[in-house]
Design an enzyme around this catalytic site. Sequence first.
Site, short mmCIF file in Angstrom:
data_model
loop_
_atom_site.label_atom_id
_atom_site.label_comp_id
_atom_site.label_asym_id
_atom_site.label_seq_id
_atom_site.Cartn_x
_atom_site.Cartn_y
_atom_site.Cartn_z
N GLY A 1 2.99 -3.28 -19.72
CA GLY A 1 2.90 -5.00 -20.65
C GLY A 1 3.96 -6.07 -20.21
N LEU B 1 3.81 0.41 -15.30
CA LEU B 1 3.25 -1.87 -14.58
C LEU B 1 3.63 -2.53 -14.03
CD1 LEU B 1 7.45 -2.59 -14.29
CD2 LEU B 1 5.96 -2.49 -16.85
N GLY B 2 2.24 -2.71 -14.44
CA GLY B 2 1.43 -3.73 -13.48
C GLY B 2 1.75 -4.73 -13.09
N TYR C 1 -9.76 -14.84 -20.43
CA TYR C 1 -8.82 -15.03 -20.90
C TYR C 1 -8.67 -16.25 -21.39
CZ TYR C 1 -7.95 -10.08 -19.79
OH TYR C 1 -8.06 -8.68 -18.79
N CYS D 1 -23.22 -20.02 -12.46
CA CYS D 1 -23.50 -21.46 -13.77
C CYS D 1 -23.35 -20.52 -14.50
CB CYS D 1 -25.05 -20.74 -13.36
SG CYS D 1 -25.76 -21.38 -11.47
C1 LIG Z 1 -3.06 2.38 -20.37
C2 LIG Z 1 -1.59 0.56 -19.36
N1 LIG Z 1 -0.42 0.94 -18.70
C3 LIG Z 1 -0.07 0.30 -18.20
C4 LIG Z 1 -0.49 -0.66 -18.04
C5 LIG Z 1 -0.58 -2.41 -17.14
O1 LIG Z 1 -0.37 -3.23 -17.94
P1 LIG Z 1 0.31 -4.43 -17.16
O2 LIG Z 1 0.01 -4.54 -16.01
O3 LIG Z 1 0.97 -5.30 -18.47
O4 LIG Z 1 2.11 -3.94 -16.97
C6 LIG Z 1 -2.12 -1.07 -18.45
C7 LIG Z 1 -2.70 -2.15 -18.35
O5 LIG Z 1 -3.42 -2.92 -19.43
C8 LIG Z 1 -2.65 -0.16 -19.77
O6 LIG Z 1 -3.45 -0.25 -19.92
#
Ligand SMILES: Cc1ncc(COP(=O)(O)O)c(C=O)c1O
Length: 378
Positions: free
Chosen positions: A224, A263-264, A305, A330
């Site tokens: 997050g 983390l993503g 979003y 479109c």
């Molecule tokens: C369960 C879970 N973990 C981790 C993440 C990664 O979140 P972020 O990309 O905001 O770090 C998400 C993203 O929605 C998620 O659903």
Amino acid sequence: MFPISHFNITKTPFYYYDKTLLSNTLAKLIRLAGERNYHVHYAVKANANPEILKLIAASGIGADCVSGGEIKAALEAGFPAKKIVFAGVGKADWEIEYALEKKIFCFNVESAEELSVIEELAKKKENIASIALRINPNIDAHTHEYITTGLSENKFGIPIEMLDSIFSQIQRSPHVQLVGFHFHIGSQILNLETFHVLCERINQLQDDLSKRNIQVKHINVGGGLGVDYENPDKNPIPDFGRYFDIFQHNLNLRGGQQLHFELGRSIVCQCGSLITRVLYIKKGIEKQFVIVDAGMTDLIRPALYQAHHCIENITSDMEKCRYDVVGPICESSDCFGRDVMLNETKRGDLIAIRSAGAYGEAMASQYNCRTLPGYLIE
Ligand SMILES: Cc1ncc(COP(=O)(O)O)c(C=O)c1O
């Protein structure tokens, strides 16, 4: 900053990934997590490009997957099964069976109903599934409503009030072993105070449970951490130190307990840009539109979003003019930015849509029978 001479021979639109920035981001993350003995799993959903996955797997961190397909992609990229966690409210039977066969680290279980299915499938395989309970802490992440996941109105996780019956269910089953508690309250969170609130909620829960002798080995606080979409060049690497400090100072881990993160966005977002070519400059009554060859099928975040991305003309050094930058799809929502100040733009110019490394290529679709975007990593 962009190697434009290569771009002229690459078919547009495509994602350009800056490998050096990704490596520097990973190095910083790994150093700061390592100093605190924290465990990080990369959220594959943010970007599952096979080359990006390989680079991240090689750094030694784990993977957070939300489907059988993501588990397969993570294994193929070199993430070890023992560092893979599997989340998601709707795990299909084949996905659970596949994860059991591959002996992943842990299932993040989202409901009593799912727990029963995992139990049944583990029993059939004479296996024991390691599970963490995904708890819905009912915390407002103060982010876009579509990426808020920790409120009781959201479909995710188990409400604290329902935990008792789940504990009884776990105690009755020799085929599941409770190893952790999992939380994930949302994405693109910039107000770090939100994570402080999460720590307090976890402390309270652990205090209540320890009175009943319930303790787990792992606490997983999800992901997050937000990134700076407004100033990608000023803040290319998120402040992992300040983020980890919140947990270090506010979360009371029990003896021997490990802290995990998923983390993503914060790992991959700033290393990616969507590069697109200008097809037309269309003059309207009140507006000038830059119509580019990328659309919401290549990067859906602005349409889905109302997300902001910095947009730059990387082939013009003329005076700035005001444009709406739109795609060819479109749909009126197929707009990357309104009233964007771009160097004066003409047909054939190249446009970079910045901070597109997360939830960009991974969310691309073939709507309108379009081809998926290409990529270039260097
Ligand atoms: C369960 C879970 N973990 C981790 C993440 C990664 O979140 P972020 O990309 O905001 O770090 C998400 C993203 O929605 C998620 O659903």
